[in-house]
Every structure is written in structure tokens, then in C-alpha cells.
Scaffold this motif. Structure first.
Motif, PDB file in Angstrom:
ATOM      1  N   PHE A 162       0.839  -1.178   0.000  1.00 58.58           N
ATOM      2  CA  PHE A 162       0.000   0.000   0.000  1.00 58.58           C
ATOM      3  C   PHE A 162       0.881   1.238   0.000  1.00 58.58           C
ATOM      4  O   PHE A 162       2.002   1.204   0.518  1.00 58.58           O
ATOM      5  CB  PHE A 162      -0.917  -0.007   1.228  1.00 58.58           C
ATOM      6  N   PRO A 163       0.405   2.350  -0.557  1.00 62.08           N
ATOM      7  CA  PRO A 163       1.232   3.555  -0.593  1.00 62.08           C
ATOM      8  C   PRO A 163       1.535   4.052   0.817  1.00 62.08           C
ATOM      9  O   PRO A 163       0.685   3.953   1.706  1.00 62.08           O
ATOM     10  CB  PRO A 163       0.386   4.574  -1.359  1.00 62.08           C
ATOM     11  N   GLY A 173       1.801   6.330   3.977  1.00 63.34           N
ATOM     12  CA  GLY A 173       1.008   7.451   4.457  1.00 63.34           C
ATOM     13  C   GLY A 173      -0.482   7.282   4.252  1.00 63.34           C
ATOM     14  O   GLY A 173      -1.260   8.136   4.653  1.00 63.34           O
ATOM     15  N   VAL A 174      -0.894   6.176   3.624  1.00 61.54           N
ATOM     16  CA  VAL A 174      -2.314   5.939   3.385  1.00 61.54           C
ATOM     17  C   VAL A 174      -2.715   4.698   4.179  1.00 61.54           C
ATOM     18  O   VAL A 174      -2.016   3.691   4.172  1.00 61.54           O
ATOM     19  CB  VAL A 174      -2.588   5.712   1.877  1.00 61.54           C
ATOM     20  N   SER A 175      -3.840   4.781   4.856  1.00 62.94           N
ATOM     21  CA  SER A 175      -4.306   3.658   5.651  1.00 62.94           C
ATOM     22  C   SER A 175      -4.668   2.496   4.744  1.00 62.94           C
ATOM     23  O   SER A 175      -5.341   2.672   3.732  1.00 62.94           O
ATOM     24  CB  SER A 175      -5.528   4.064   6.473  1.00 62.94           C
ATOM     25  N   ARG A 176      -4.225   1.293   5.104  1.00 66.08           N
ATOM     26  CA  ARG A 176      -4.534   0.130   4.285  1.00 66.08           C
ATOM     27  C   ARG A 176      -6.022  -0.188   4.316  1.00 66.08           C
ATOM     28  O   ARG A 176      -6.539  -0.849   3.437  1.00 66.08           O
ATOM     29  CB  ARG A 176      -3.712  -1.075   4.710  1.00 66.08           C
ATOM     30  N   LYS A 177      -6.733   0.305   5.326  1.00 71.01           N
ATOM     31  CA  LYS A 177      -8.172   0.075   5.381  1.00 71.01           C
ATOM     32  C   LYS A 177      -8.906   0.847   4.292  1.00 71.01           C
ATOM     33  O   LYS A 177      -9.996   0.470   3.897  1.00 71.01           O
ATOM     34  CB  LYS A 177      -8.726   0.490   6.745  1.00 71.01           C
ATOM     35  N   LEU A 178      -8.319   1.957   3.844  1.00 70.92           N
ATOM     36  CA  LEU A 178      -8.971   2.790   2.856  1.00 70.92           C
ATOM     37  C   LEU A 178      -8.543   2.476   1.427  1.00 70.92           C
ATOM     38  O   LEU A 178      -9.111   3.016   0.480  1.00 70.92           O
ATOM     39  CB  LEU A 178      -8.690   4.264   3.161  1.00 70.92           C
ATOM     40  N   CYS A 179      -7.548   1.630   1.258  1.00 68.03           N
ATOM     41  CA  CYS A 179      -7.044   1.289  -0.081  1.00 68.03           C
ATOM     42  C   CYS A 179      -7.802   0.094  -0.643  1.00 68.03           C
ATOM     43  O   CYS A 179      -8.404  -0.674   0.094  1.00 68.03           O
ATOM     44  CB  CYS A 179      -5.559   0.948  -0.013  1.00 68.03           C
TER      45      CYS A 179
END
Length: 158
Positions: free
Chosen positions: A79-80, A82-88
Motif C-alpha cells: 500500500f502507498p 502514508g495511506v491507511s490500508r483500510k482505505l485502499c
């Protein structure tokens, strides 16, 4: 707790015993041979347990199989930052299966731009793609008919 360090079984095994030979060389040779025996027993037990685990895993493991032309998604594990894995997105795709490779691997081609995936993908990283169902139309509520007998009964009860 009682003013002294706790002794673990390994510490007790290293303490010299009363019935030990007084010669240091014989004691060390005996100690090393005991460690080698314990080491071989541990390896044998590990091999037996690995075989049991493999049998148990093989009984429960189910590798999904796909056919040429099926649509699949690739599971995303990176996952990128700084981005939450829950939102990806958890999967990327859809992809068409072009070829079936050895050991449950598949050659894929992206459906959107027809670009071929660079490597064969294992079936454990794939999941079957199901097209989303069309969105249901919203119900429109019509105003009640003034001449409807049900409406007349309801308004009289109020």
C-alpha cells in the motif's frame, strides 16, 4: 523473589553434579555427547512435526483453479506510504486469464488497457471477479390518490 536469581532447567543442567568424574576432559566429552544426542532427538522431533503439519495443511488447503478467459482480481499486499490500508483497494483488476502455467500459475492481461502482466501469478494471489450488479432504481413515492377508499378511511381516522 527470595534474594537470588531464578534457575531455569538449562542452568540446572550446567551445574556440576556430585557423581561426576573429577577429570575435566571426560566430563566435557560426556557433556558434548549428551548435547549431540539431544540435538539429534530435537531434529527428529522437528521432522516428524513438520510432516504432520504438512499433512494437516494439505488436507485443508484448497487451491482455486481458473479457466482461460476467466476474469480475476490480483490481491494487493503493498500500500502507498502514508495511506491507511483500510482505505485502499484490496485487489487490482480485473484481468483476463490468457494461459495456464505450471503449479497453479496463470498468465494475465489487464482488461482496461490490454497490457500483459509481467509475470505468471500464483492462484493464491487471485480471486474470481464478479461483475457488480446494476444499482436498483429508487422507489418513487407517489402522493396518495384522493379518490382511493383506503386514503379516505385513513384520513377519517385521524
Amino acid at each position: 523473589m527470595f534474594g537470588q536469581d531464578m534457575k531455569i532447567p538449562f542452568d540446572i543442567a550446567l551445574e556440576p553434579k556430585d557423581n561426576l568424574p573429577h577429570d575435566t576432559k571426560t566430563y566435557l566429552n560426556q557433556f558434548i555427547s549428551n548435547i549431540k544426542v539431544a540435538h539429534t532427538i530435537a531434529h527428529q522431533n522437528e521432522a516428524v512435526n513438520k510432516e504432520k503439519d504438512k499433512v494437516r495443511h494439505d488436507e485443508k488447503a484448497k487451491t482455486q483453479t481458473f479457466a482461460v478467459g476467466d476474469l480475476v482480481l490480483i490481491k494487493v499486499h503493498k500500500f502507498p506510504p502514508g495511506v491507511s490500508r483500510k482505505l485502499c483497494d484490496k485487489a487490482d483488476g480485473p484481468y483476463h486469464i490468457e494461459e495456464i502455467g505450471p503449479n497453479h500459475t496463470y498468465a494475465l492481461r489487464r482488461q482496461s488497457d490490454q497490457k500483459k502482466h509481467k509475470a505468471l501469478m500464483n492462484a493464491t494471489y487471485l480471486q474470481l471477479y464478479t461483475r457488480p450488479e446494476p444499482v436498483r432504481q429508487r422507489l418513487t413515492i407517489h402522493p396518495p390518490n384522493q379518490n382511493d377508499p383506503q386514503h379516505l378511511i385513513q384520513t377519517q381516522n385521524l
